[in-house]
Design an enzyme around this catalytic site. Structure first.
Site, short mmCIF file in Angstrom:
data_model
loop_
_atom_site.label_atom_id
_atom_site.label_comp_id
_atom_site.label_asym_id
_atom_site.label_seq_id
_atom_site.Cartn_x
_atom_site.Cartn_y
_atom_site.Cartn_z
CG ASP A 36 -1.81 1.24 1.14
OD1 ASP A 36 -1.86 2.19 0.48
OD2 ASP A 36 -2.87 0.93 1.87
CE1 TYR A 129 -8.68 12.81 -6.99
CE2 TYR A 129 -9.85 14.24 -8.57
CZ TYR A 129 -9.00 13.05 -8.38
OH TYR A 129 -8.57 12.52 -9.52
#
Length: 215
Positions: A36, A129
């Site tokens: 990850d 974002y």
């Protein structure tokens, strides 16, 4: 094109299935490297412990990224912000930093960062974002300057709406909301973006596409 590939991601089962497909269809070698990108130690451990035969990396594609939630700033989730920053910004920086010694040693390499049109313009309820993708744009420009002495190329590709798992993740599994994102027009798909990445990656060493916005 006969390239051997190191494929990374969190879901080992998906990576192994993809590895089998690629090896069977194209006769290339595939190394499955599950980790990850949010986890700094895991990133550096994976890259530093690559088998010697896999260290001559030509291209690094930083594709890990996600949007979570679509809320106005005052209502946005701190956890969503953390996950996006840890993946889209810190993850990209960790992997790049881990791979760079291999590029610098060879005085050759190409980093391709996948940004977004959200890194060029901010839209309503896209606060966290959009911030991470503006960061990708800035990091790409900074990399290009700093890594020039090592003859390392840096390309940033900024797609608009692409019909992948992206919206399903953003809306946390709500398939109806995810489908509505692409209503009324033909969105990009993964293959469209992959073709552009491949073109940029296969240009001669002295040719670098710095920045592309794709809609």
């Amino acid at each position: 094109a006969g390239w051997d590939c190191i494929i990374t991601g969190r879901r080992k089962d998906r990576l192994e299935k993809l590895a089998t497909t690629l090896q069977t269809e194209f006769g290339v070698k595939i190394l499955v490297l599950p980790f990850d990108v949010q986890h700094k130690d895991a990133v550096f451990s994976a890259i530093e412990n690559l088998p010697e035969s896999w260290k001559a990396i030509d291209v690094l594609l930083n594709n890990a990224g996600l949007a979570l939630g679509r809320d106005s700033f005052e209502n946005a989730s701190l956890d969503d912000w953390d996950t996006m920053i840890d993946t889209n910004v810190k993850g990209l920086m960790y992997v790049s930093k881990a791979v760079l010694p291999l590029f610098i040693q060879r005085k050759k390499g190409h980093i391709i960062n996948i940004g977004s049109t959200a890194g060029k313009e901010v839209y309503k309820d896209g606060n966290g974002y959009c911030a991470t993708k503006h960061a990708v744009d800035a990091i790409s420009k900074a990399m290009r300057i700093d890594l020039l002495p090592y003859q390392i190329k840096v390309t940033a590709i900024h797609p608009g709406a692409a019909d992948t798992e992206f919206s399903l993740v953003r809306y946390k599994g709500d398939e109806d909301k995810a489908a509505k994102v692409y209503e009324g027009y033909k969105a990009l798909d993964a293959q469209d973006v992959a073709d552009i990445i491949f073109y940029a990656a296969t240009l001669p060493d002295h040719v670098c596409i710095n920045d592309l916005t794709v809609t």
